[in-house]
Design a protein around this motif. Structure first.
Motif: not given
Length: 147
Positions: A15-22, A24-36, A73-80
């Motif tokens: 679920a965290i990975e899905r939220l992260f990918e969403a 990235l898409a919402s901020v137009g982060a090209d070239g990043i597909s998800g967590y390693e 450090y707040l590394d990632d914050l994502s809300v659906a």
């Protein structure tokens, strides 16, 4: 709306990975597909943590928190997307700040893309100020009281 907040467990990773990918898409982060592969494992055994917001058993947001000696450090914050604007991000940030204060860390820091004005305004409203400018993003910091 009956959102609950808790510390994430390893079974939350998909679920965290899905939220992260969403996010990235919402901020137009090209070239990043998800967590390693394996990256999220560091949040389930030491000082670093992830908090999850869930509604009806579904993760609708999360924040990842990395602890350093002088700041958190707040590394990632994502809300659906359909849950944005309902205070979930604000509550997740508050949990991270409480965690920092409980560990005796005096400041919380994050990065925000220059183009993500809605997030930047949220952080400013919560007491964060630009502490550094980088190429495509700002570093924002808030000093907190220790518990």
């Amino acid at each position: 709306m009956n959102v609950t907040y808790r510390r994430a467990v390893p079974s939350d990773i998909p679920a965290i990975e899905r939220l992260f990918e969403a996010m990235l898409a919402s901020v137009g982060a090209d070239g990043i597909s998800g967590y390693e592969d394996g990256y999220l494992g560091k949040f389930f055994g030491g000082g670093d943590v992830i908090y999850v917001a869930e509604e009806g058993g579904e993760a609708v947001g999360y924040i990842s928190v990395e602890v350093y000696p002088d700041f958190v450090y707040l590394d990632d914050l994502s809300v659906a997307e359909k849950w944005r604007g309902k205070g979930i991000g604000t509550e997740l940030i508050a949990l991270a700040e409480q965690y920092a204060a409980g560990r005796g860390v005096p400041a919380v820091s994050l990065h925000v893309a220059r183009t993500n004005t809605s997030a930047r305004y949220l952080y400013q409203r919560l007491g964060y100020a630009v502490s550094d400018e980088e190429d495509s993003r700002f570093r924002m910091t808030k000093h907190i009281r220790k518990e």
